[in-house]
Each structure stands twice: as structure tokens, then as C-alpha cells.
Write an enzyme that holds these catalytic residues in place. Structure first.
Site, short mmCIF file in Angstrom:
data_model
loop_
_atom_site.label_atom_id
_atom_site.label_comp_id
_atom_site.label_asym_id
_atom_site.label_seq_id
_atom_site.Cartn_x
_atom_site.Cartn_y
_atom_site.Cartn_z
N ASP A 1 5.03 -6.44 -5.55
CA ASP A 1 6.42 -6.83 -5.79
C ASP A 1 6.56 -8.30 -6.18
O ASP A 1 7.54 -8.96 -5.83
CB ASP A 1 7.31 -6.53 -4.56
CG ASP A 1 7.12 -5.11 -4.08
OD1 ASP A 1 7.06 -4.23 -4.94
OD2 ASP A 1 7.03 -4.90 -2.86
N HIS B 1 7.92 -1.14 -11.25
CA HIS B 1 7.85 -2.33 -12.10
C HIS B 1 9.15 -2.47 -12.89
O HIS B 1 9.57 -1.52 -13.54
CB HIS B 1 6.65 -2.23 -13.05
CG HIS B 1 5.34 -2.28 -12.33
ND1 HIS B 1 4.16 -1.82 -12.87
CD2 HIS B 1 5.02 -2.73 -11.10
CE1 HIS B 1 3.18 -2.01 -11.99
NE2 HIS B 1 3.68 -2.56 -10.92
N THR C 1 -2.55 0.62 0.71
CA THR C 1 -2.40 1.82 -0.11
C THR C 1 -3.79 2.44 -0.25
O THR C 1 -4.74 1.95 0.39
CB THR C 1 -1.74 1.48 -1.47
OG1 THR C 1 -1.44 2.70 -2.15
CG2 THR C 1 -2.63 0.61 -2.35
N THR D 1 11.75 -1.19 -5.14
CA THR D 1 12.16 -0.53 -6.38
C THR D 1 11.94 0.98 -6.27
O THR D 1 12.69 1.78 -6.82
CB THR D 1 11.30 -1.05 -7.57
OG1 THR D 1 11.28 -2.45 -7.51
CG2 THR D 1 11.82 -0.61 -8.90
P1 IMP Z 1 1.49 4.54 -0.41
O1 IMP Z 1 0.84 3.73 -1.47
O2 IMP Z 1 2.73 5.24 -0.85
O3 IMP Z 1 0.54 5.45 0.28
O4 IMP Z 1 2.01 3.50 0.72
C1 IMP Z 1 1.09 2.73 1.51
C2 IMP Z 1 1.67 1.33 1.78
O5 IMP Z 1 1.66 0.58 0.57
C3 IMP Z 1 3.11 1.34 2.26
O6 IMP Z 1 3.29 0.29 3.21
C4 IMP Z 1 3.90 1.05 1.00
O7 IMP Z 1 5.15 0.47 1.28
C5 IMP Z 1 2.97 0.09 0.30
N1 IMP Z 1 3.15 0.11 -1.17
C6 IMP Z 1 2.79 1.09 -2.00
N2 IMP Z 1 3.10 0.76 -3.28
C7 IMP Z 1 3.65 -0.46 -3.23
C8 IMP Z 1 4.15 -1.35 -4.24
O8 IMP Z 1 4.14 -1.07 -5.45
N3 IMP Z 1 4.64 -2.54 -3.81
C9 IMP Z 1 4.63 -2.89 -2.48
N4 IMP Z 1 4.17 -2.10 -1.53
C10 IMP Z 1 3.68 -0.88 -1.89
#
Ligand code: IMP
Length: 437
Positions: free
Chosen positions: A19, A50, A251, A313
Site C-alpha cells: 500500500d 493498485h 501473504t 483498496t
Molecule cells: P492474503 O494475501 O489475502 O492471504 O492475506 C495475508 C495478509 O497479507 C493479510 O494480513 C492481508 O491484509 C495482507 N495483504 C495481502 N495483500 C495485501 C496488499 O496488497 N497490501 C497490504 N496488505 C496485504
């Protein structure tokens, strides 16, 4: 082909929690670099959000690379590399939403790797079941970890698999579906997913998918060999990397620049510009330690959240806000030093006195290195250096000299931990609110 003649290979990634505003930088480079022939995503899925703002119009991308706006005007291919995971209904819904905004996405400007792993209904059911069963609740609920997990169990279904003989596809899903249904029913007491549901989702999309599919490794390497430039757009951030981030609060993919190798077949040694997009403060969505988090009773955290629109987002969740963290910066520099920095959202900090976290301490001991153990990290306290802020609104600044001296001082000192020059400063959400340094 001599590598002397190769085009530029530019990576745009975030070294913290995502972000940071990478999309704006990618969009800017795609428009302004005359030799760019491709913008490629190489990891993650639609957990990414994005945003590019053009006048009053806001474009949100989850799968489609942020270079797609430039691709409407110039010859440029957007690429989804094999390191990504994709749900076809959601990808085609995004393409349709973009069409409603006048952005045409079609096989002449989007190439999808045959090797990309698909998110299918049983992955989604498992993600929901895990959450309702008490597992972490902070994912984006897109079944990102389920899809990568099945891929690592050799039970993935890839885009190239579903465009051929339908009987083969049917056989291919037998094992992962049986596996998923056993977990759904035995572990979580949930209902099974039928084979018909999976097959009809595949059937609905496979013909449409077919013309997009190609070998992205050949395409991207050929671009570079011919002297054209390639931009690789990261998603999430370095501290969310499944191996190098704050596990398990990460992630499920590798997010640092070297992931371009297995994510789209580009040799990281070919990188000519490694740009880290770094926000002037810190945010994090989801759980996990955030040592420099601004406490609730400090109004500055709320001001930054509101002014910076720090809401996810993808999920709309409020982001946690913290002060700039140099320990995290030094970690990024050690793992993969950037060649340059793009600092974003400095405008959000106008009118506030600022702090920068310069070290962590645990008990009486100062830690100069980012601790990789979760237990240590949870026990860490921040050590801050205070900075005088600036009152001026900097959203109209068009060059470095337009910035107030306190702002210049903050920008020189806070990100100095990365050991790389600042080449861009974002001064507002709009595409043209950018200072080249
Ligand atoms: P997942 O990627 O949906 O499995 O989420 C795992 C962790 O990564 C969670 O805490 C999400 O909030 C974080 N996360 C996943 N994608 C993003 C992103 O694009 N920006 C910020 N945090 C993310």
C-alpha cells in the site's frame, strides 16, 4: 545476444507492508519511458489493490498491471506471470469493470502465462472454512494461500491445463477436489463442493481465456534482448513475504524483487533499476507486530489515516498507522539493496510533528538488526528520533526546491537507511503530483 544491448529491467516493489502507492510510479514509468514494451506482475493475486488517479477518475487494479492505462495509447503488453494466482471469474469481472471505464483489456494488451495457478471454488470454500473455524481472520479472503498451498502439494490446476481436452481437466481436479472435500467435511464439518460446480466455472471461462495465454518467459526475455524495457510491478510488500516477512503474518508469495525469476522467468541479475516505493510513514492491514504503531491516544495516527485515506483498496479495512521504521529499512537494504527510492505520501504529513523509529530495544538491549523471531519482535519497543514538521501544503510542489526545508530534512534523513538516492517524491494522489529529484 549481448547483455550490453539489453533494454532496462525495472522493478517497482515495496519493502514494507504494501500500500505504498506503487501503481502511481508504475503508471508514470510506463507513460514516460519511451522504450517500455511490457509491464509484468509476477506474484500475488487480487489480494493486491493498485490505484491510479487521473483527474477525477480513480482506476483500481487487482490483477491487471497498472501499465494498462499507458497500453491504451502506446504499444505495450501487460503480463500476468506464472508466479501469480488467478480466479478467472474475478479476473474477467475486473476486465469488464475496466471496460465500463473505457479501458479496453484484450489479448493485444494482456498476456497471461500458461503456468499461472487457478483459484477454484474448493480453494474459496477452504478459505471460508478456515476463517469460520477460528484461523486468522485478516486475509483478503481471496484464497491466496489455499491456491499457492495446493500448487506446492502438486495439486494445482494451471491456466494452460484447462484450455485443452475437457476430459483431462476433469481428471486433473479429481485429486485436489477429493482432498479439499475431505478437509471441508472432516475437519470443518462443512458441505462438499461438487465436481459440477468446479467444472462449470472452468467451462464458463476457458474459451475466453485461451487467446490470452502465452509463454511469458519467452516474451519478456525477447523484449529485453531486443533493447526494449520491461517493468516488473510488485504487489504486497517485503515484510509480507512468506519467507522473509513476519511469518505467519505474511501473504503466501515471495514479494522481493528477486521473485521475478520464478514469477515470470526473468534473471534478477538483469535488473538495471531496482526502485523501492516507500511511504513517508508506515501502514499495515491485518494482524502481526507493528513496533512503531502510533497509539490510539495520539491524534496524529487518526489524522494520517483520514488524510492518507488509509483504508484497504481490496477490503476497505482501516489500516494501522505507524512512524517510519529505519530497522525495517535496514533489513530491506541488507536483503536486496535498491538503486533508488520513490517516496510517496509526504503531503499527508503536513502540519504534524514527526517521529522516526531509529532502533528497537528489548529489555535494556538495543537491537540494530530486524529480529526474525516473532517472540523477540513482539517484545520490542521503538526508540524514536523526533523531527520538526512543516506547516505548508506541499501538494502543489513541482520540484525539490519547492519543498519546505523541514520536509527536505525529513526526506533526506528518514529513508537514508536504504542507502539509495531519492529519485521521485509523490505529493498527492494524482498521476501528475510527482517531483523528479
Ligand atoms: P492474503 O494475501 O489475502 O492471504 O492475506 C495475508 C495478509 O497479507 C493479510 O494480513 C492481508 O491484509 C495482507 N495483504 C495481502 N495483500 C495485501 C496488499 O496488497 N497490501 C497490504 N496488505 C496485504
Amino acid at each position: 545476444m549481448s547483455r550490453d544491448k539489453q533494454g532496462e529491467l525495472i522493478t517497482v516493489t515495496g519493502p514494507v507492508f504494501g500500500d505504498e502507492g506503487k501503481a502511481k510510479i508504475v503508471d508514470w514509468l510506463a507513460w514516460n519511458n519511451p522504450t517500455v514494451a511490457a509491464v509484468a506482475r509476477y506474484q500475488g493475486g487480487d489480494n493486491a489493490g493498485h490505484t491510479v488517479v487521473v483527474g477525477r477518475q480513480e482506476y483500481r487494479f487487482h490483477y491487471v498491471p497498472s501499465g494498462i492505462l499507458a497500453a491504451q495509447q502506446k504499444k505495450l503488453m501487460c503480463v500476468l506471470g506464472r508466479g501469480m494466482v488467478v480466479s478467472l471469474p474475478r479476473l474477467f469481472a475486473e476486465i469488464q469493470q475496466l471496460a465500463q471505464l473505457g479501458v479496453e483489456v484484450n489479448p493485444s494488451n494482456l498476456l497471461i502465462s500458461q503456468g499461472i495457478h487457478l483459484t477454484l471454488p474448493y480453494h474459496m470454500a477452504l478459505e471460508r472454512a478456515r476463517e469460520s473455524g477460528g484461523a486468522r481472520k485478516d486475509t483478503t479472503k481471496k484464497a491466496i494461500s489455499q491456491t499457492y498451498g495446493f500448487a506446492h502439494l502438486y495439486q494445482g490446476v494451471r491456466a494452460g491445463d484447462i484450455v485443452g481436452d475437457v476430459r483431462r481437466v476433469s481428471q486433473l481436479i479429481d485429486e485436489p477436489l477429493a482432498w479439499a472435500n475431505a478437509i471441508l467435511t472432516e475437519v470443518y464439518g462443512e458441505l462438499r463442493i461438487s465436481k459440477q460446480e468446479v467444472m462449470s466455472e472452468i467451462e464458463d471461462h476457458r474459451r475466453r481465456l485461451s487467446p490470452f495465454l502465452h509463454n511469458e518467459i519467452k516474451f519478456l526475455n525477447t523484449c529485453l534482448d531486443k533493447g526494449s524495457s520491461v517493468i516488473c510491478e510488485g504487489a504486497q510488500g517485503g515484510m509480507l513475504d512468506v519467507d522473509l516477512g513476519i511469518y505467519p503474518y505474511t501473504t503466501a508469495s515471495n514479494t522481493w524483487p528477486a521473485a521475478i525469476q520464478h514469477g515470470c522467468g526473468l534473471d534478477p541479475r538483469r535488473i538495471t533499476r531496482q526502485i523501492y516505493v516507500v511511504k513517508a510513514y508506515l501502514t499495515r492491514v491485518g494482524q502481526g507486530p507493528l513496533v512503531s504503531e502510533i497509539p490510539d491516544d495520539d491524534e496524529r495516527g487518526k489524522i494520517i489515516r483520514e488524510r492518507g485515506h488509509e483504508y484497504g483498496t481490496t477490503t476497505g479495512r482501516p489500516r494501522r498507522v505507524g512512524w517510519f521504521d529505519q530497522i525495517i529499512g535496514r533489513f530491506g537494504r541488507a536483503i536486496s539493496p535498491p538503486t533508488e527510492l520513490a517516496i510517496t505520501k509526504a503531503d499527508v504529513l503536513s502540519g504534524l510533528d514527526l517521529r522516526v523509529c531509529v532502533d528497537y530495544k528489548m529489555g535494556g538491549v538495543i537491537l540494530s538488526i530486524f529480529p526474525t523471531s516473532m517472540i523477540t519482535l513482539q517484545a520490542c519497543q521503538p526508540i524514536y528520533q523526533d523531527f520538526t514538521g512543516w506547516d505548508e501544503d506541499i501538494t502543489g510542489a513541482s520540484c525539490w526546491d519547492d519543498l519546505p526545508s523541514q520536509c527536505q530534512n525529513y526526506l533526506k534523513k528518514a529513508p537514508s537507511c536504504y542507502g539509495a538516492p531519492i529519485t521521485m517524491v509523490g505529493t498527492g494522489p494524482e498521476r501528475n503530483q510527482i517531483i523528479l529529484v
